[in-house]
Design a protein around this motif. Structure first.
Motif, PDB file in Angstrom:
ATOM      1  N   LEU A 105       0.798  -1.215   0.000  1.00 58.93           N
ATOM      2  CA  LEU A 105       0.000   0.000   0.000  1.00 58.93           C
ATOM      3  C   LEU A 105       0.839   1.277   0.000  1.00 58.93           C
ATOM      4  CD1 LEU A 105      -2.788  -0.994   2.572  1.00 58.93           C
ATOM      5  CD2 LEU A 105      -2.893  -1.049   0.075  1.00 58.93           C
ATOM      6  N   TYR A 106       2.068   1.186   0.539  1.00 60.34           N
ATOM      7  CA  TYR A 106       2.851   2.425   0.680  1.00 60.34           C
ATOM      8  C   TYR A 106       4.333   2.070   0.707  1.00 60.34           C
ATOM      9  CZ  TYR A 106       3.437   7.313   2.119  1.00 60.34           C
ATOM     10  OH  TYR A 106       3.773   8.640   2.177  1.00 60.34           O
ATOM     11  N   TYR A 107       5.065   2.523   1.698  1.00 58.64           N
ATOM     12  CA  TYR A 107       6.468   2.140   1.854  1.00 58.64           C
ATOM     13  C   TYR A 107       6.838   2.174   3.330  1.00 58.64           C
ATOM     14  CZ  TYR A 107       7.518   7.181   2.138  1.00 58.64           C
ATOM     15  OH  TYR A 107       7.560   8.504   2.489  1.00 58.64           O
ATOM     16  N   ARG A 108       7.921   1.471   3.643  1.00 54.51           N
ATOM     17  CA  ARG A 108       8.405   1.398   5.015  1.00 54.51           C
ATOM     18  C   ARG A 108       9.912   1.562   5.021  1.00 54.51           C
ATOM     19  NH1 ARG A 108       5.741  -3.535   8.275  1.00 54.51           N
ATOM     20  NH2 ARG A 108       6.520  -2.259   9.972  1.00 54.51           N
ATOM     21  N   ASN A 109      10.449   1.853   6.213  1.00 56.22           N
ATOM     22  CA  ASN A 109      11.888   1.975   6.373  1.00 56.22           C
ATOM     23  C   ASN A 109      12.538   0.600   6.485  1.00 56.22           C
ATOM     24  OD1 ASN A 109      11.713   4.803   6.468  1.00 56.22           O
ATOM     25  ND2 ASN A 109      11.367   4.776   8.673  1.00 56.22           N
ATOM     26  N   PHE A 110      13.779   0.488   6.067  1.00 54.82           N
ATOM     27  CA  PHE A 110      14.570  -0.709   6.320  1.00 54.82           C
ATOM     28  C   PHE A 110      15.937  -0.319   6.844  1.00 54.82           C
ATOM     29  CE2 PHE A 110      17.795  -0.770   3.035  1.00 54.82           C
ATOM     30  CZ  PHE A 110      17.251  -0.055   1.981  1.00 54.82           C
ATOM     31  N   ASP A 111      16.522  -1.233   7.582  1.00 56.88           N
ATOM     32  CA  ASP A 111      17.869  -1.095   8.150  1.00 56.88           C
ATOM     33  C   ASP A 111      18.437  -2.505   8.114  1.00 56.88           C
ATOM     34  OD1 ASP A 111      19.241   0.601  11.053  1.00 56.88           O
ATOM     35  OD2 ASP A 111      20.125  -0.978   9.806  1.00 56.88           O
ATOM     36  N   THR A 112      19.253  -2.783   7.119  1.00 51.66           N
ATOM     37  CA  THR A 112      19.588  -4.162   6.765  1.00 51.66           C
ATOM     38  C   THR A 112      21.091  -4.405   6.743  1.00 51.66           C
ATOM     39  OG1 THR A 112      17.566  -4.337   5.448  1.00 51.66           O
ATOM     40  CG2 THR A 112      19.305  -5.917   4.972  1.00 51.66           C
ATOM     41  N   TRP A 113      21.481  -5.607   7.172  1.00 50.97           N
ATOM     42  CA  TRP A 113      22.885  -6.036   7.140  1.00 50.97           C
ATOM     43  C   TRP A 113      23.044  -7.216   6.190  1.00 50.97           C
ATOM     44  CZ3 TRP A 113      26.739  -3.589   9.933  1.00 50.97           C
ATOM     45  CH2 TRP A 113      26.313  -2.677  10.914  1.00 50.97           C
ATOM     46  N   GLY A 114      24.202  -7.296   5.580  1.00 49.46           N
ATOM     47  CA  GLY A 114      24.555  -8.465   4.800  1.00 49.46           C
ATOM     48  C   GLY A 114      25.064  -9.579   5.698  1.00 49.46           C
ATOM     49  N   GLN A 115      25.381 -10.717   5.091  1.00 45.73           N
ATOM     50  CA  GLN A 115      25.793 -11.876   5.871  1.00 45.73           C
ATOM     51  C   GLN A 115      27.266 -11.820   6.268  1.00 45.73           C
ATOM     52  OE1 GLN A 115      25.567 -11.820   2.628  1.00 45.73           O
ATOM     53  NE2 GLN A 115      27.402 -12.841   1.856  1.00 45.73           N
ATOM     54  N   GLY A 116      28.024 -10.943   5.646  1.00 50.90           N
ATOM     55  CA  GLY A 116      29.435 -10.785   5.974  1.00 50.90           C
ATOM     56  C   GLY A 116      30.342 -11.556   5.031  1.00 50.90           C
ATOM     57  N   THR A 117      31.535 -11.030   4.828  1.00 50.66           N
ATOM     58  CA  THR A 117      32.545 -11.695   4.019  1.00 50.66           C
ATOM     59  C   THR A 117      33.888 -11.584   4.741  1.00 50.66           C
ATOM     60  OG1 THR A 117      33.533 -11.847   1.794  1.00 50.66           O
ATOM     61  CG2 THR A 117      33.044  -9.636   2.600  1.00 50.66           C
ATOM     62  N   GLN A 118      34.606 -12.692   4.786  1.00 46.75           N
ATOM     63  CA  GLN A 118      35.860 -12.745   5.542  1.00 46.75           C
ATOM     64  C   GLN A 118      36.997 -12.130   4.735  1.00 46.75           C
ATOM     65  OE1 GLN A 118      36.569 -14.094   8.785  1.00 46.75           O
ATOM     66  NE2 GLN A 118      38.549 -13.076   8.408  1.00 46.75           N
TER      67      GLN A 118
END
Length: 123
Positions: A105-118
């Motif tokens: 219906l609209y939009y929301r905020n996100f705050d996302t992390w990746g899985q990481g890389t060594q």
């Protein structure tokens, strides 16, 4: 609703270079900031470099002059060019992004992390 996938980590000798990549996917409406953080064994996660949608950048003092962050707004990707690597750069590197994504219906905020890389810097 938004996923981050990192690539480009590995083993490199001191003074060598690596280039990390992070691609964001999903129902992205906007990405305000993207960046890289790292966490070494036994230590807290720390900021490495960030970049805003307007192109401003911020670096940790420990990587200034050696690392360069770049972003492609059209592709929703961010890269970290790491030169003159030192053993103390060894860590898991995480991509991070904040922004908004579309809902039904609209939009929301996100705050996302990746899985990481060594990243391992060792001779």
């Amino acid at each position: 609703q938004v996923q981050l996938v990192e690539s480009g980590g590995g083993l490199v000798q001191p003074a060598g270079s690596l280039r990390l990549a992070c691609a964001a996917s999903g129902s992205i409406r906007s990405i305000n900031a993207m960046g890289w953080y790292r966490q070494a064994p036994g230590k807290q996660r720390e900021l490495v470099a960030t970049t805003s949608s307007g192109g401003s950048t911020n670096y940790a003092d420990s990587v200034k002059g050696r690392f360069t962050i770049s972003r492609d707004n059209a592709e929703n990707t961010v890269h970290l060019q790491m030169n003159s690597l030192k053993p103390e750069d060894t860590a898991v590197y995480y991509c991070h992004a904040v922004g908004t994504y579309y809902t039904a219906l609209y939009y929301r905020n996100f705050d996302t992390w990746g899985q990481g890389t060594q990243v391992t810097v060792s001779s």
